[in-house]
Design a protein around this motif. Structure first.
Motif, mmCIF file in Angstrom:
data_model
loop_
_atom_site.group_PDB
_atom_site.id
_atom_site.type_symbol
_atom_site.label_atom_id
_atom_site.label_comp_id
_atom_site.label_asym_id
_atom_site.label_seq_id
_atom_site.Cartn_x
_atom_site.Cartn_y
_atom_site.Cartn_z
ATOM 1 N N LEU A 109 -6.818 17.471 67.149
ATOM 2 C CA LEU A 109 -7.514 17.544 65.861
ATOM 3 C C LEU A 109 -6.759 16.888 64.713
ATOM 4 O O LEU A 109 -7.211 16.953 63.569
ATOM 5 N N HIS A 110 -5.634 16.228 64.998
ATOM 6 C CA HIS A 110 -4.768 15.794 63.893
ATOM 7 C C HIS A 110 -5.368 14.721 62.990
ATOM 8 O O HIS A 110 -4.909 14.551 61.868
ATOM 9 N N THR A 111 -6.407 14.045 63.408
ATOM 10 C CA THR A 111 -7.032 13.036 62.544
ATOM 11 C C THR A 111 -8.364 13.504 61.961
ATOM 12 O O THR A 111 -9.050 12.722 61.290
ATOM 13 N N ASP A 112 -8.713 14.761 62.177
ATOM 14 C CA ASP A 112 -10.023 15.259 61.751
ATOM 15 C C ASP A 112 -10.073 15.763 60.316
ATOM 16 O O ASP A 112 -11.143 16.140 59.838
ATOM 17 N N GLY A 113 -8.939 15.814 59.629
ATOM 18 C CA GLY A 113 -8.930 16.190 58.224
ATOM 19 C C GLY A 113 -8.919 17.680 57.937
ATOM 20 O O GLY A 113 -9.104 18.084 56.789
ATOM 21 N N HIS A 114 -8.688 18.506 58.941
ATOM 22 C CA HIS A 114 -8.636 19.950 58.711
ATOM 23 C C HIS A 114 -7.459 20.305 57.806
ATOM 24 O O HIS A 114 -6.402 19.670 57.851
ATOM 25 N N THR A 115 -7.641 21.349 57.003
ATOM 26 C CA THR A 115 -6.569 21.795 56.106
ATOM 27 C C THR A 115 -6.331 23.300 56.179
ATOM 28 O O THR A 115 -5.539 23.835 55.409
ATOM 29 N N THR A 116 -7.009 23.983 57.081
ATOM 30 C CA THR A 116 -6.792 25.418 57.260
ATOM 31 C C THR A 116 -6.612 25.699 58.741
ATOM 32 O O THR A 116 -7.101 24.962 59.593
ATOM 33 N N GLY A 117 -5.894 26.789 59.014
ATOM 34 C CA GLY A 117 -5.693 27.172 60.401
ATOM 35 C C GLY A 117 -4.345 27.820 60.611
ATOM 36 O O GLY A 117 -3.688 28.275 59.671
ATOM 37 N N ASP A 118 -3.921 27.831 61.851
ATOM 38 C CA ASP A 118 -2.647 28.411 62.246
ATOM 39 C C ASP A 118 -1.487 27.690 61.550
ATOM 40 O O ASP A 118 -1.514 26.457 61.434
#
Length: 176
Positions: A102-111
């Motif tokens: 998922l490192h290129t998907d733009g997520h900013t929340t999580g573990d």
């Protein structure tokens, strides 16, 4: 069981399709490790997973541009080395795999571990002429580290201590 980064790198580079010294190569991986360790130390995160992420997240790229699926391929490479060179329990391996995929998907929340991994990579965008946007970083820690990391990325800083621990010399020649 501990990981042997030099053996991991040697195995990864056997199948690496791009130049070792390219935009997504070994020096980038070393800066990602240093960035990730800084974020994990301050924000939290599993530093062993961060180290493995640094090695695997771009390990299966086939070009230096847009390369859909390369993170998942990196996670699959890590999976193929489980039990031999990658020693994580299922929960920690799942974090590594998801961080890579998922490192290129733009997520900013999580573990916290995944956030440290994603920020570590994003903090090195200066190497390709991109100024990271603070609002696209996951943690306040990464936003604080941004000037430091961006200067290193834009000046092509070579983390010689990391490379040495991975069995490489300054000229990117393996010692193995």
């Amino acid at each position: 069981m501990t990981h042997e980064p030099a053996l991991l790198l040697q195995e990864i580079l056997r199948g690496y399709a791009l130049p070792w010294d390219g935009h997504h190569g070994v020096v980038h991986w070393a800066r990602v490790l240093e960035n990730g360790l800084q974020v994990a130390a301050r924000h939290g995160g599993d530093t062993e997973v961060v180290m493995l992420f640094a090695l695997f997240h771009d390990a299966c790229r086939v070009n230096e541009h847009i390369d859909a699926g390369h993170g998942t391929r990196g996670g699959e490479l890590a999976r193929s080395l489980r039990g031999t060179l990658v020693h994580l329990d299922d929960a920690r391996f799942d974090l590594l795999y998801a961080a890579c995929a998922l490192h290129t998907d733009g997520h900013t929340t999580g573990d916290p571990t995944m956030l440290a991994c994603w920020d570590a990579d994003r903090l090195d965008l200066g190497r390709v002429g991109i100024q990271p946007k603070p609002e696209l970083l996951c943690t306040d820690t990464a936003r604080e580290l941004l000037p430091w990391a961006h200067e290193r990325a834009t000046s092509d800083h070579v983390p010689t201590d990391v490379l040495a621990s991975w069995g490489m010399t300054r000229g990117l020649l393996p010692r193995w």
